[in-house]
Design a protein around this motif. Structure first.
Motif, PDB file in Angstrom:
ATOM      1  N   SER A  31      -7.076 -30.159  -0.212  1.00 18.48           N
ATOM      2  CA  SER A  31      -8.174 -30.601   0.129  1.00 18.48           C
ATOM      3  C   SER A  31      -9.477 -30.231  -0.573  1.00 18.48           C
ATOM      4  CB  SER A  31      -8.222 -30.236   1.800  1.00 18.48           C
ATOM      5  OG  SER A  31      -8.311 -28.709   1.770  1.00 18.48           O
ATOM      6  N   GLY A  32      -9.182 -29.261  -1.485  1.00 19.42           N
ATOM      7  CA  GLY A  32     -10.419 -29.044  -2.175  1.00 19.42           C
ATOM      8  C   GLY A  32     -10.910 -27.675  -1.426  1.00 19.42           C
ATOM      9  N   ALA A  33     -10.307 -27.061  -0.674  1.00 19.42           N
ATOM     10  CA  ALA A  33     -10.877 -26.053   0.140  1.00 19.42           C
ATOM     11  C   ALA A  33     -11.154 -24.640  -0.741  1.00 19.42           C
ATOM     12  CB  ALA A  33     -10.064 -25.394   1.300  1.00 19.42           C
ATOM     13  N   LEU A  34     -10.190 -24.511  -1.847  1.00 21.66           N
ATOM     14  CA  LEU A  34     -10.427 -23.697  -2.625  1.00 21.66           C
ATOM     15  C   LEU A  34     -11.429 -23.619  -3.877  1.00 21.66           C
ATOM     16  CD1 LEU A  34      -6.588 -22.277  -2.707  1.00 21.66           C
ATOM     17  CD2 LEU A  34      -8.769 -21.466  -1.369  1.00 21.66           C
ATOM     18  N   LYS A  50     -18.909 -26.150 -14.826  1.00 22.55           N
ATOM     19  CA  LYS A  50     -17.859 -26.356 -13.916  1.00 22.55           C
ATOM     20  C   LYS A  50     -17.634 -24.716 -13.591  1.00 22.55           C
ATOM     21  CE  LYS A  50     -14.167 -26.112 -17.573  1.00 22.55           C
ATOM     22  NZ  LYS A  50     -13.122 -26.518 -18.137  1.00 22.55           N
ATOM     23  N   THR A  51     -16.873 -24.512 -12.387  1.00 24.61           N
ATOM     24  CA  THR A  51     -16.665 -23.513 -11.890  1.00 24.61           C
ATOM     25  C   THR A  51     -15.096 -23.106 -11.675  1.00 24.61           C
ATOM     26  OG1 THR A  51     -17.387 -24.082  -9.702  1.00 24.61           O
ATOM     27  CG2 THR A  51     -18.697 -22.843 -11.009  1.00 24.61           C
ATOM     28  N   SER A  52     -14.431 -24.269 -11.751  1.00 27.70           N
ATOM     29  CA  SER A  52     -12.936 -24.198 -11.402  1.00 27.70           C
ATOM     30  C   SER A  52     -12.336 -25.087 -12.576  1.00 27.70           C
ATOM     31  CB  SER A  52     -12.643 -24.787 -10.131  1.00 27.70           C
ATOM     32  OG  SER A  52     -13.483 -24.313  -9.145  1.00 27.70           O
ATOM     33  N   GLU A  53     -10.826 -24.659 -12.818  1.00 29.04           N
ATOM     34  CA  GLU A  53      -9.845 -25.508 -13.776  1.00 29.04           C
ATOM     35  C   GLU A  53      -9.315 -26.741 -12.997  1.00 29.04           C
ATOM     36  OE1 GLU A  53     -10.285 -25.109 -16.873  1.00 29.04           O
ATOM     37  OE2 GLU A  53     -11.502 -23.316 -16.635  1.00 29.04           O
ATOM     38  N   ASP A  54      -8.744 -27.709 -13.821  1.00 36.06           N
ATOM     39  CA  ASP A  54      -8.039 -28.709 -13.149  1.00 36.06           C
ATOM     40  C   ASP A  54      -8.991 -29.395 -12.089  1.00 36.06           C
ATOM     41  OD1 ASP A  54      -5.974 -28.106 -14.729  1.00 36.06           O
ATOM     42  OD2 ASP A  54      -5.185 -26.836 -13.410  1.00 36.06           O
ATOM     43  N   PRO A  91     -18.991 -46.071 -12.026  1.00 35.29           N
ATOM     44  CA  PRO A  91     -17.513 -46.060 -12.317  1.00 35.29           C
ATOM     45  C   PRO A  91     -17.114 -44.847 -13.327  1.00 35.29           C
ATOM     46  CG  PRO A  91     -18.237 -48.168 -12.018  1.00 35.29           C
ATOM     47  CD  PRO A  91     -19.539 -47.523 -11.964  1.00 35.29           C
ATOM     48  N   GLU A  92     -17.963 -44.906 -14.156  1.00 37.06           N
ATOM     49  CA  GLU A  92     -17.746 -43.927 -15.237  1.00 37.06           C
ATOM     50  C   GLU A  92     -17.903 -42.601 -15.100  1.00 37.06           C
ATOM     51  OE1 GLU A  92     -21.441 -46.058 -16.663  1.00 37.06           O
ATOM     52  OE2 GLU A  92     -19.663 -46.543 -15.416  1.00 37.06           O
ATOM     53  N   CYS A  93     -18.410 -42.342 -13.760  1.00 37.25           N
ATOM     54  CA  CYS A  93     -18.986 -41.138 -13.399  1.00 37.25           C
ATOM     55  C   CYS A  93     -18.151 -40.856 -11.978  1.00 37.25           C
ATOM     56  CB  CYS A  93     -20.248 -40.633 -13.177  1.00 37.25           C
ATOM     57  SG  CYS A  93     -21.249 -40.871 -14.779  1.00 37.25           S
ATOM     58  N   THR A  94     -17.055 -41.178 -11.584  1.00 37.39           N
ATOM     59  CA  THR A  94     -16.263 -41.201 -10.610  1.00 37.39           C
ATOM     60  C   THR A  94     -14.696 -40.516 -11.187  1.00 37.39           C
ATOM     61  OG1 THR A  94     -17.401 -43.050  -9.323  1.00 37.39           O
ATOM     62  CG2 THR A  94     -15.126 -42.238  -8.720  1.00 37.39           C
ATOM     63  N   ARG A  95     -14.678 -39.412 -10.421  1.00 37.21           N
ATOM     64  CA  ARG A  95     -13.150 -38.619 -10.860  1.00 37.21           C
ATOM     65  C   ARG A  95     -12.958 -38.583 -12.207  1.00 37.21           C
ATOM     66  NH1 ARG A  95      -9.993 -38.121  -6.330  1.00 37.21           N
ATOM     67  NH2 ARG A  95      -8.997 -36.494  -7.523  1.00 37.21           N
ATOM     68  N   TYR A 131     -13.535 -32.540  -6.889  1.00 37.88           N
ATOM     69  CA  TYR A 131     -12.055 -32.791  -6.262  1.00 37.88           C
ATOM     70  C   TYR A 131     -10.911 -32.216  -7.159  1.00 37.88           C
ATOM     71  CZ  TYR A 131     -14.471 -36.371  -3.855  1.00 37.88           C
ATOM     72  OH  TYR A 131     -15.656 -37.097  -3.000  1.00 37.88           O
ATOM     73  N   PRO A 132      -9.791 -31.886  -6.609  1.00 38.40           N
ATOM     74  CA  PRO A 132      -8.411 -31.310  -7.355  1.00 38.40           C
ATOM     75  C   PRO A 132      -8.079 -32.505  -8.259  1.00 38.40           C
ATOM     76  CG  PRO A 132      -8.105 -30.849  -5.092  1.00 38.40           C
ATOM     77  CD  PRO A 132      -9.622 -31.439  -5.223  1.00 38.40           C
ATOM     78  N   ALA A 133      -7.623 -32.148  -9.512  1.00 43.30           N
ATOM     79  CA  ALA A 133      -7.433 -32.956 -10.747  1.00 43.30           C
ATOM     80  C   ALA A 133      -6.095 -33.957 -10.029  1.00 43.30           C
ATOM     81  CB  ALA A 133      -7.110 -32.595 -11.808  1.00 43.30           C
ATOM     82  N   GLY A 134      -5.401 -33.365  -9.315  1.00 38.85           N
ATOM     83  CA  GLY A 134      -3.987 -34.193  -9.302  1.00 38.85           C
ATOM     84  C   GLY A 134      -3.970 -35.012  -7.766  1.00 38.85           C
ATOM     85  N   ASP A 135      -5.116 -34.809  -7.116  1.00 36.57           N
ATOM     86  CA  ASP A 135      -5.191 -35.758  -5.654  1.00 36.57           C
ATOM     87  C   ASP A 135      -5.768 -37.213  -6.182  1.00 36.57           C
ATOM     88  OD1 ASP A 135      -4.476 -33.578  -4.354  1.00 36.57           O
ATOM     89  OD2 ASP A 135      -6.341 -33.555  -3.146  1.00 36.57           O
ATOM     90  N   ALA A 136      -4.784 -38.055  -5.689  1.00 39.36           N
ATOM     91  CA  ALA A 136      -5.000 -39.490  -5.932  1.00 39.36           C
ATOM     92  C   ALA A 136      -6.439 -40.033  -5.004  1.00 39.36           C
ATOM     93  CB  ALA A 136      -3.949 -40.233  -5.771  1.00 39.36           C
ATOM     94  N   GLU A 137      -6.505 -39.222  -3.688  1.00 37.56           N
ATOM     95  CA  GLU A 137      -7.280 -39.530  -2.663  1.00 37.56           C
ATOM     96  C   GLU A 137      -8.673 -38.658  -2.533  1.00 37.56           C
ATOM     97  OE1 GLU A 137      -5.376 -39.984   0.983  1.00 37.56           O
ATOM     98  OE2 GLU A 137      -4.257 -41.686   0.407  1.00 37.56           O
ATOM     99  N   GLU A 138      -9.722 -39.185  -2.342  1.00 38.24           N
ATOM    100  CA  GLU A 138     -10.741 -38.262  -2.287  1.00 38.24           C
ATOM    101  C   GLU A 138     -10.894 -37.522  -0.535  1.00 38.24           C
ATOM    102  OE1 GLU A 138     -14.368 -40.068  -3.505  1.00 38.24           O
ATOM    103  OE2 GLU A 138     -13.802 -40.110  -5.607  1.00 38.24           O
ATOM    104  N   ASN A 139     -11.068 -36.491  -0.533  1.00 39.03           N
ATOM    105  CA  ASN A 139     -10.789 -35.874   0.635  1.00 39.03           C
ATOM    106  C   ASN A 139     -12.369 -35.748   1.302  1.00 39.03           C
ATOM    107  OD1 ASN A 139     -12.769 -33.351   0.410  1.00 39.03           O
ATOM    108  ND2 ASN A 139     -10.905 -32.967  -1.293  1.00 39.03           N
ATOM    109  N   GLU A 140     -12.569 -36.050   2.430  1.00 39.08           N
ATOM    110  CA  GLU A 140     -13.740 -36.024   3.138  1.00 39.08           C
ATOM    111  C   GLU A 140     -14.925 -34.864   3.078  1.00 39.08           C
ATOM    112  OE1 GLU A 140     -12.988 -37.285   6.967  1.00 39.08           O
ATOM    113  OE2 GLU A 140     -12.025 -38.947   6.764  1.00 39.08           O
ATOM    114  N   ASP A 141     -14.530 -33.758   2.707  1.00 46.03           N
ATOM    115  CA  ASP A 141     -15.283 -32.645   2.656  1.00 46.03           C
ATOM    116  C   ASP A 141     -15.229 -31.803   1.224  1.00 46.03           C
ATOM    117  OD1 ASP A 141     -17.283 -30.921   3.807  1.00 46.03           O
ATOM    118  OD2 ASP A 141     -15.840 -29.484   4.520  1.00 46.03           O
ATOM    119  N   PRO A 142     -15.515 -32.531   0.376  1.00 50.86           N
ATOM    120  CA  PRO A 142     -15.406 -31.760  -1.132  1.00 50.86           C
ATOM    121  C   PRO A 142     -16.623 -30.785  -1.446  1.00 50.86           C
ATOM    122  CG  PRO A 142     -16.484 -34.085  -1.473  1.00 50.86           C
ATOM    123  CD  PRO A 142     -16.091 -33.652  -0.060  1.00 50.86           C
TER     124      PRO A 142
END
Length: 280
Positions: free
Chosen positions: A21-24, A46-50, A68-72, A98-109
């Protein structure tokens, strides 16, 4: 034992959920704008990997927009020029992580917000191109080309600084006689300037765009020089070199005269002896 395993499994599942969910994740830092001739991009660290990032921008007069080119994207910059074509608006952007492996965008990134930017005031202005033409022995034409920007008309052609700033655009012209250091200046709003010059003298020019309101200066161009129509060979080699040439010629004449006088003095006694052999 069984309950401990269940508890551990529950903790791992929760931890996985928090990570997905991106909480970390932490928001990006050092979010800043770069804008040159209205080519405007957002940059961050950036402050996190992946992690992937989505960028959105809005103005006081416009709603949130995404590119579009600046999304995910995994990049740490985003060109937002096409979403910021209203130069009189004041814009703010946000970077969502967002976490790199998540296909869906969580509501509270995690979200990092940019400073505001007002393009008319904040974009940097580049150099102006120009030509220098010698019209005759005493008249020089300076032709200035308004710099193009990255703001476009509805037909997709690019606007110039004059299209955007109108009468607020002016040019500071620096000019001086070639091979001298004494610069003079002239302020003009015109694109074609006729300037008087001395016959046979080359003049050099450089141009600096300026906006009177909101006041700011553009980059000064490199210099260009006019031809030196009617210039004499003495002007081309310089008075110092000419003086050295004259001095060299005089020295050569003096040497020739000196050698001639010496030869004449050595030759005179033999001539007298031949003329009066009885005195020998």
């Amino acid at each position: 034992m069984g309950s401990a395993a269940i508890t551990l499994g529950f903790v791992l599942v929760c931890l996985h959920c928090r990570l997905s969910s991106g909480a970390l994740l932490k928001p990006v830092t050092n979010v800043k704008w770069k804008s040159f001739n209205f080519l405007t991009s957002l940059e961050w660290e950036k402050t996190s990997e992946d992690v992937t990032y989505s960028v959105r921008v809005s103005g006081i007069k416009s709603n949130w927009k995404k590119k579009p080119e600046c999304t995910r994207t995994t990049a740490t910059s985003c060109d937002l020029t096409s979403a910021m074509q209203n130069v009189s608006d004041t814009y703010t952007a946000e970077v969502l992580s967002y976490p790199a492996g998540d296909a869906e965008e969580n509501e509270d990134p995690p979200i990092a917000k940019s400073p505001t930017i007002q393009l008319l005031k904040d974009t940097l202005i580049g150099q102006a191109n120009f030509t220098v033409t010698r019209k005759n022995t005493t008249e020089i034409e300076l032709k200035i080309y308004d710099p193009f920007t990255h703001i476009r008309f509805l037909n997709n052609t690019r606007k110039t600084l004059r299209d955007i700033y109108g009468s607020e655009l002016e040019y500071k012209v620096f000019y001086w006689k070639d091979r001298t250091s004494g610069k003079k200046t002239r302020i003009t709003k015109e694109q074609v300037i006729l300037m008087d010059g001395d016959p046979g003298v080359s003049y050099c020019f450089s141009i600096e765009p300026r906006i009177t309101s909101p006041y700011k200066k553009g980059q000064e161009s490199g210099f260009k020089c006019s031809s030196s129509e009617g210039r004499s060979p003495i002007d081309d080699i310089g008075t110092g070199a000419y003086a050295l040439m004259v001095l060299g010629v005089l020295l050569l004449i003096a040497v020739v005269v000196g050698i001639t006088v010496c030869m004449c003095r050595r030759k005179t006694p033999h001539t007298l002896a031949e003329a009066n052999p009885l005195t020998a």
